[in-house]
Write a protein that holds these residues in place. Structure first.
Motif, PDB file in Angstrom:
ATOM      1  N   CYS A 166       0.388  -1.346   0.205  1.00 31.10           N
ATOM      2  CA  CYS A 166       0.419  -0.225  -0.314  1.00 31.10           C
ATOM      3  C   CYS A 166       0.763   1.292   0.537  1.00 31.10           C
ATOM      4  O   CYS A 166       0.671   1.824  -0.714  1.00 31.10           O
ATOM      5  N   ARG A 204       3.087  -1.843  -7.136  1.00 32.25           N
ATOM      6  CA  ARG A 204       2.516  -0.352  -6.733  1.00 32.25           C
ATOM      7  C   ARG A 204       2.676   0.173  -5.843  1.00 32.25           C
ATOM      8  O   ARG A 204       3.889  -0.670  -4.878  1.00 32.25           O
ATOM      9  N   LYS A 228       0.373   9.090   0.427  1.00 31.58           N
ATOM     10  CA  LYS A 228      -1.238   8.381   1.132  1.00 31.58           C
ATOM     11  C   LYS A 228      -2.154   9.272   1.918  1.00 31.58           C
ATOM     12  O   LYS A 228      -2.067  10.257   2.666  1.00 31.58           O
ATOM     13  N   HIS A 235      -8.428  -3.462  -1.744  1.00 36.90           N
ATOM     14  CA  HIS A 235      -8.928  -2.435  -1.386  1.00 36.90           C
ATOM     15  C   HIS A 235     -11.170  -2.504  -1.207  1.00 36.90           C
ATOM     16  O   HIS A 235     -12.066  -1.915  -0.401  1.00 36.90           O
ATOM     17  N   GLU A 272      -2.390  -5.731  -3.657  1.00 35.95           N
ATOM     18  CA  GLU A 272      -1.529  -5.051  -2.373  1.00 35.95           C
ATOM     19  C   GLU A 272      -0.844  -6.204  -1.987  1.00 35.95           C
ATOM     20  O   GLU A 272      -1.598  -7.366  -1.168  1.00 35.95           O
ATOM     21  N   ASP A 294      -3.105  -0.567   5.571  1.00 34.82           N
ATOM     22  CA  ASP A 294      -3.461  -2.084   5.031  1.00 34.82           C
ATOM     23  C   ASP A 294      -2.754  -3.336   5.305  1.00 34.82           C
ATOM     24  O   ASP A 294      -3.176  -3.931   3.896  1.00 34.82           O
ATOM     25  N   GLN A 319      -5.444  -6.020   4.877  1.00 36.80           N
ATOM     26  CA  GLN A 319      -5.890  -6.416   2.835  1.00 36.80           C
ATOM     27  C   GLN A 319      -4.915  -7.017   2.323  1.00 36.80           C
ATOM     28  O   GLN A 319      -4.868  -7.523   1.259  1.00 36.80           O
TER      29      GLN A 319
HETATM   30 MN    MN Z   1      -4.457   0.565   0.223  1.00 39.64          MN
END
Ligand code: MN
Ligand code: PEP
Length: 344
Positions: free
Chosen positions: A102, A126, A131, A272, A298, A309, A312
């Motif tokens: 993330c 990524r 953020k 997400h 992610e 994050d 996830q």
């Molecule tokens: Mn994220």
């Protein structure tokens, strides 16, 4: 409206059409497809079809576009747009995976994640350096330092770098590093930001807003194309619904719908949408089956210690397993899965 030109129309004929549109307050964008040559006239259509346009030499017909979005519409460009960045290729049967943390947290964390996703076959890295956090007290990203780490990791691994830009005044700085600029869900209707990334000639990944309709999402993409940047990737990342077990609700129908309405590639961010790592694999497979052109996932080397994050985020091992499942499904669907080199 679109002005369909005869396929053998010459430059002077095209110019005469664009000039006439210009006189009547429209901006003409020339679109050369495989089987069609059209000039898309963008602007308020209140003035109607300029008199004499239909009979100009080289003009086959003038067609009104019913949708409010024009340049992103399949009516204007029937063929899929393919977006490329380094090894990444999305659209027209090409399916690619972008993955990584993330947020960029340190050089070591980013490098570890980058090599892990590359080994598993991802072609994009990524990682957020800026953020957009719900709380002003949460980790806001490493900013410029994060961009430096991304640049280096991208260079060393050969992966295309995808990172978010949150402020119009930072577009230049982010574009110096990013192969794909991400506009996040919270900024989907930040119109000055959309116009600024529209001035680039670099791919932009546009996330669907938290509560945006498909039409609002496509209109946001229209802002980018209307500035001349045609390399837009639409990203469905889940929308807000009454359901609370998941962070958001992945709107799988939006994937199929956006593919019908638009020629732009559509990718899914299952991380997400789900908010929990266990759901990421089934949602990823569903996205591929529904016609998505790629995924943004992610992955963190140590999700339990992630600054953002973690719940996830997939571990490298789970991500590798998912990539094998996607490979099998892509083959069954006849999709061209663009996998990076397998390196140790
Ligand atoms: Mn994220
Ligand atoms: C992200 O990709 O880390 C992110 C902030 O996503 P979204 O804009 O979809 O919430």
């Amino acid at each position: 409206m679109i002005v369909v030109m005869n396929l053998d129309a010459g430059e002077n004929e095209i110019k005469a059409v664009i000039d006439k549109l210009d006189e009547h307050g429209y901006c003409g964008h020339l679109i050369r497809g495989v089987a069609r040559l059209v000039v898309a006239a963008v602007g308020s259509e209140l003035g109607g079809v300029p008199p004499g346009l239909e009979v100009l030499p080289g003009v086959e017909k003038v067609v009104r576009i019913m949708q409010p979005f024009k340049l992103v519409s399949r009516e204007v460009r029937p063929e899929d747009t393919v977006v490329r960045a380094g090894p990444l290729r999305l659209g027209d049967g090409f399916f690619s995976v972008m993955a990584g943390p993330c947020a960029v947290e340190s050089r070591e964390q980013l490098n570890e994640a980058a090599w892990a996703v590359r080994r598993a076959g991802a072609v994009g890295l990524r990682g957020g350096a800026f953020k957009p956090r719900t709380s002003p007290y949460a980790f806001q990203g490493l900013e410029k330092l994060g961009l430096e780490y991304l640049a280096q990791a991208g260079k060393e691994t050969g992966l295309a770098v995808i990172t978010e830009v949150v402020d119009p005044s930072n577009v230049e700085m982010v574009a110096a590093v990013a192969d794909v600029l991400q506009v996040g869900a919270r900024n989907m209707q930040n119109f000055p930001l959309l116009r600024e990334v529209g001035k680039l000639r670099r791919p932009v990944l546009l996330k669907r807003g938290l509560s945006a309709t498909v039409e609002e999402w496509l209109m946001a993409a229209e802002y980018i194309l209307s500035e001349g940047n045609e390399q837009v990737i639409l990203c469905e990342r889940g929308i807000r619904t009454f359901e609370t077990y998941t962070r958001n609700t992945l709107d799988i129908s939006a994937v199929a719908l956006a593919k019908r309405l638009s020629h732009l590639p559509v990718v899914v961010d299952p991380s997400h949408a789900a908010g929990q790592w266990r759901l990421v694999s089934p949602l990823s497979l569903a996205a591929l089956a529904a016609g998505a052109d790629g995924l943004l996932i992610e992955v963190h080397p140590d999700p339990a210690r992630a600054l953002c994050d973690g719940p996830q985020s997939l571990t490298p091992l789970h991500f590798t397993e998912l990539m094998e499942e996607l490979t099998a499904l892509a083959a069954a669907l006849g999709k061209q899965f663009v996998r990076g080199e397998r390196v140790q």
